[in-house]
Design an enzyme around this catalytic site. Structure first.
Site, mmCIF file in Angstrom:
data_model
loop_
_atom_site.group_PDB
_atom_site.id
_atom_site.type_symbol
_atom_site.label_atom_id
_atom_site.label_comp_id
_atom_site.label_asym_id
_atom_site.label_seq_id
_atom_site.Cartn_x
_atom_site.Cartn_y
_atom_site.Cartn_z
ATOM 1 N N ARG A 539 -9.353 12.037 1.587
ATOM 2 C CA ARG A 539 -9.266 13.477 1.853
ATOM 3 C C ARG A 539 -9.455 14.288 0.585
ATOM 4 N NH1 ARG A 539 -4.211 15.760 4.504
ATOM 5 N NH2 ARG A 539 -3.212 14.434 2.950
ATOM 6 N N SER A 602 -2.905 5.869 -4.112
ATOM 7 C CA SER A 602 -1.758 5.132 -3.556
ATOM 8 C C SER A 602 -1.863 3.622 -3.763
ATOM 9 C CB SER A 602 -1.629 5.449 -2.062
ATOM 10 O OG SER A 602 -1.558 6.833 -1.900
ATOM 11 N N ASP A 656 1.232 8.323 -3.479
ATOM 12 C CA ASP A 656 1.562 9.078 -2.252
ATOM 13 C C ASP A 656 3.077 9.188 -2.044
ATOM 14 O OD1 ASP A 656 1.786 6.367 -1.740
ATOM 15 O OD2 ASP A 656 0.952 6.448 0.276
#
Length: 917
Positions: A539, A602, A656
């Site tokens: 994203r 992450s 994350d």
């Protein structure tokens, strides 16, 4: 020739006249289709009353749970004894159920009389007589040396709380033994059998003859889920969904319900269709006011009904010229076998004459025709009533299954059904007319209810043995409090190792400093770009933060990362990422704008500052080459340079989990822990700088990314790992790594379940021992299926639908086991997560020297959010293992995107403050 025609005309006219005469006389016994549909509706209402806890005590149709939860599946085998008490004879049976891959049953039986003085005498004597007959049978068949399970067919209304118990509610038919009502017949028989010291028999099941019939037929036809008896008495049973049975705890699976439909109408529900003959018969019976429906249907009463009608017609001068014999006045002189004989197709009239003559009557041709028609009306009404109640059961089955058309089989037994020449045909025809949406097969029970009792016992033995094996597997996933305390202690020790310089290199919990040294304070503002890489989707976000009102607005676009790029070269991966950023800037009209950027990455990284992150190792299916040991921020900067279209200020690289903590920390300043329970599993928290030996300085706090997924990689939790965990680990992309994550995260739970299902199927405990190709496929059982299957709102039918989508043809029992397996695996995952989290909160409490700690945990991840029980079990475990910590759980709203932007904003604020100082 003319004379022959004249005779034929005379005979048909005579027949027509007699039929009309009888039809007028017995007008109330002829039931229209509308009346039958109405009776069907009434019976459905009675079923509902019997199933509901509040209305059952006053319900006429008792709907008794039988605790028979499964029908035969063909894998039953062994030797069983069976007793059948309830009719004019008492039967003992030895049943050999063979396996050999095919359904095969061998039986040896013996009948014993049931003298009136026994069945109407003292209850103790009755059971001692039964035990004596059983002992005689075992001696004759040379079975005294064997320990055998026994099934008892007891054809009277009983209340059961388990399969091997039956409390007699009331005697029916001709039985009236004293002192048995309201006692457990299994205990009574067991006590009587103890008198025979050389007999070793275990009563595993007590069943009704109707249930026995259903089970006998179900052994030959797996579609059989209804049993009907139309003999001396009448009754029906069927498989009901547990969720509809208020009288028994639990909602899973199905259970056979013994309707005891003979009592339908005992509360007056059938008064409008009962005739003067039904009332007279009832008054003269052994149990006036009871078993109203049975008295209109069953073989014990049809002959008597015919006798009462003939007597009344004779008295009215409509038969036998008004003459009556003493036999016609005598109760019981006309039996149901006589009714059946009189209705035979060709010999019927001759039989009628013979029977009437035997009764001391002198019938004319016209009398014989009229009497035969009386029999037809009485037996036709019986078949009609039976069909209406059966149609109600079939409709209920169809609605329970939520299908438009029901395919099912009805197992039938009973002398009336077997010996009456027209009865089966009439019954079938009316049932099919009343329920056109049901494709019904009627299967005659070959060996009666006694074989059924043996089948129930065989199924009980199989289910018992299978249950033991299944429980043995599930027990591996049940963690005791001691085991959880041990996990908590080991996690605590690993946290300490990871923080210390000396032991850091050996610690399985990496305890990586993130260089995030503060939480948002509400003064942050500006526009920020955020990147989020951590799964198969990538994203890019534009985040606008306004100070004062703590307001955040986000715009984002999702881009896929193809498998070829996930597992290609590092350069290809980062070029793809930059291509996605370029597309997003173009899409937002921001080309050329230089914005501060936060990169949510992450994967385990070692950081030396907030904008430097060296990749320790890929997880979650990523395998891009030339990345491990490299600074991912530098790799991103290089890719941006290669593109040479825009420049970005990369301020922070974050995990994350840290993003999740920061997002929640923006709303709640008490939030100092971040937890991810999704595809992967991880946790971060704010640690005192004085405890972090890897970073210089003792002032303030820094967020530590624990990377706890590697907990146990040194073998410290091998005592709670199962062979299924080992299978999943060995088949993964990183064998021997991330062992804790592989027991707690969404990426692996479905795979653990799949391994268990394969093992249970190999043992013949699931899916009839057939492993489908789909089940052999790695990754087919996604964790989302666990969430769906374990949903409290999901009926077993829907569980079966999910399994069918996976190519698994499951029975109702299979679905229950699959649900249990999913529950055991997800429960263990939540408890392990809870034990790890308890270690952190206890550490924070002790480090701060507090008697009681209040702290908030920011949480994200699909497993926590979507699984129906995971969050509750995790919270309960933390509460139990860290009772002096008051932990609030706060769901993160987009931690990995918004969190990265907030970290960037905080870093910018801190940089500015430093400059000003």
């Amino acid at each position: 020739m003319f004379a022959v025609h004249l005779m034929a005309f005379y005979f048909s006219k005579l027949k027509e006249d007699q039929i009309k005469k009888v039809d007028r006389f017995l007008y109330h016994m002829r039931l229209s289709d509308d009346t039958l549909l109405d009776i069907m509706r009434r019976f459905r209402a009675e079923m509902e009353k019997g199933l509901a806890k509040d209305t059952n005590p006053t319900a006429a149709v008792k709907m008794l749970p039988t605790f028979v939860r499964a029908i035969p599946d063909g894998s039953e085998n062994g030797e069983f004894l069976s007793l059948d008490l309830g009719g004019s004879k008492f039967r003992v049976l030895k049943v050999q159920v063979a396996e050999e891959g095919k359904r095969h049953v061998q039986m040896e039986s013996q009948f014993y009389p049931t003298p009136n003085e026994i069945i109407r005498g003292n209850g103790t004597e009755l059971f001692e007589y039964v035990a004596d007959c059983l002992a005689d049978f075992m001696k004759t068949k040379d079975l005294k040396h064997k320990k055998l399970p026994l099934g008892l067919t007891f054809s009277f209304p009983c209340r059961q709380t388990k399969l091997e118990e039956g409390v007699l509610l009331s005697w029916t038919k001709k039985f009236k033994a004293r002192g048995v009502q309201d006692t457990d017949v299994v205990s009574r028989l067991t006590k009587a059998m103890r008198r025979h010291k050389d007999m070793d028999v275990d009563i595993l099941a007590v069943v009704n003859d109707t249930v026995g019939t259903m089970m006998t037929c179900a052994y030959d036809d797996p579609y059989c889920e209804v049993g009907v008896i139309i003999g001396t008495g009448t009754n029906a049973c069927y498989m009901e969904d547990m969720s509809n049975i208020d009288l028994v705890e639990g909602d899973e699976g199905r259970m056979c319900i013994n309707t005891e439909w003979g009592a339908f109408g005992d509360d007056g529900a059938l008064e409008d269709i009962r005739t003067e003959f039904d009332r007279e018969l009832d008054l003269g019976s052994l149990n006036p006011g009871k078993q109203m429906f049975e008295k209109m249907i069953s073989g014990l009463y049809l002959g008597e009904l015919v006798r009462l009608i003939l007597l009344k017609m004779a008295k009215a001068g409509l038969l036998f010229g008004g003459e009556k014999s003493s036999a016609l006045h005598t109760k019981g002189k006309i039996e149901t076998r006589h009714v059946a004989a009189m209705e035979k197709y060709k010999e019927g009239l001759a039989n009628t004459r013979e029977i009437l003559v035997d009764l001391g009557l002198e019938p004319s041709e016209a009398d014989c025709i009229a009497v035969q028609h009386v029999c037809t009306i009485v037996s036709f009404r019986s078949a009609n009533l039976c069909a209406a109640a059966l149609a109600a059961i079939l409709t209920r089955l169809r609605e329970n299954k939520k299908v438009e058309r029901l395919r099912t089989t009805v197992g039938v037994d009973g002398t009336l059904y077997k010996i009456h020449p027209q009865y089966p045909k009439r019954l079938h025809k009316v049932v099919r007319k009343l329920v056109p949406s049901c494709d019904v097969r009627f299967l005659l029970s070959e060996s009666g209810s006694t074989k059924g009792a043996a089948m129930v016992t065989a199924v009980a033995s199989r289910v018992q043995a299978q249950r033991k094996q299944i429980d043995k597997v599930l027990a591996l996933f049940r963690l005791t409090r001691e085991q959880l305390v041990d996990v908590q202690a080991k996690m605590r020790a690993e946290l300490e190792y990871g923080l210390k310089k000396k032991s850091h290199g050996l610690a399985t919990v990496r305890m990586l400093p993130t260089y995030v040294c503060g939480l948002p304070d509400g003064t942050e503002k500006g526009k920020f770009l955020a990147l989020d890489l951590g799964g198969t989707n990538f994203r890019v976000l534009l985040v606008k933060i306004r100070s004062g009102r703590r307001s955040v607005r986000m715009y984002n676009k999702i881009f896929a990362i193809p498998l070829g790029i996930m597992q290609g070269t590092g350069e290809e991966l980062f070029d793809h990422i930059v291509q996605c950023i370029a597309d997003f800037l173009d899409y937002m009209g921001l080309k050329g704008a230089s914005l501060p950027l936060g990169f949510t990455f992450s994967f385990p990284c070692r950081q030396m500052s907030i904008d430097k992150g060296t990749l320790i190792g890929w997880t979650k299916g990523f395998k891009a080459t030339d990345c491990e040991g490299e600074d991912v921020v530098d790799m991103l900067r290089e890719a941006i340079k290669r593109r040479n279209e825009f420049d970005l200020d990369i301020v922070a690289v974050v995990n994350d989990t840290v993003g999740t903590m920061m997002t929640c920390g923006y709303e709640d300043p008490n939030c100092e822990i971040g937890l991810i329970a999704g595809t992967g599993s991880n946790m971060c928290y704010m640690e005192d700088m004085r405890n972090i030996e890897m970073v210089e300085g003792d002032e303030g706090k820094m967020c530590i990314n624990t990377e706890w997924g590697g907990f146990g990689d040194n073998g410290c939790i091998d005592d709670i790992r199962t062979r299924y965990d080992t299978e999943v680990d060995e088949g993964s992309l990183n064998p021997g790594k991330q062992r804790y994550e592989k027991m707690t995260s969404g990426m692996y739970l479905g795979e653990i379940v799949r391994q268990i299902l394969i093992d249970l199927t190999k043992q013949g405990l699931l899916f009839r021992g057939q492993i489908s190709e789909r089940l052999r496929t790695r990754g087919i059982f996604e964790t989302k299926f666990l969430s769906q299957i374990e949903s409290d709102r999901l009926a077993l039918l829907q569980v079966r639908t999910i399994l069918q989508q996976l190519g698994l043809d499951s029975t109702c029992e299979d679905s229950i086991v699959v649900k249990e397996v999913c529950g055991a695996v997800s429960r263990r995952a939540a408890q392990l997560c809870g034990a790890g989290l308890a270690a952190i909160v206890e550490k924070r409490r002790e480090d701060q020297g507090l008697e009681h700690l209040r702290i908030t945990v920011g949480v994200d991840g699909t497993l926590y959010k979507l699984h129906p029980h995971f969050s509750r079990i995790l919270q309960e475990t933390v509460k139990e293992l860290a009772p002096r910590c008051d932990v609030t759980f706060m769901l993160s709203e987009d931690g990995s995107g918004k969190g990265a932007a907030l970290i960037t904003a905080v870093a910018k604020r801190l940089q500015q403050a430093q400059k000003e100082n």
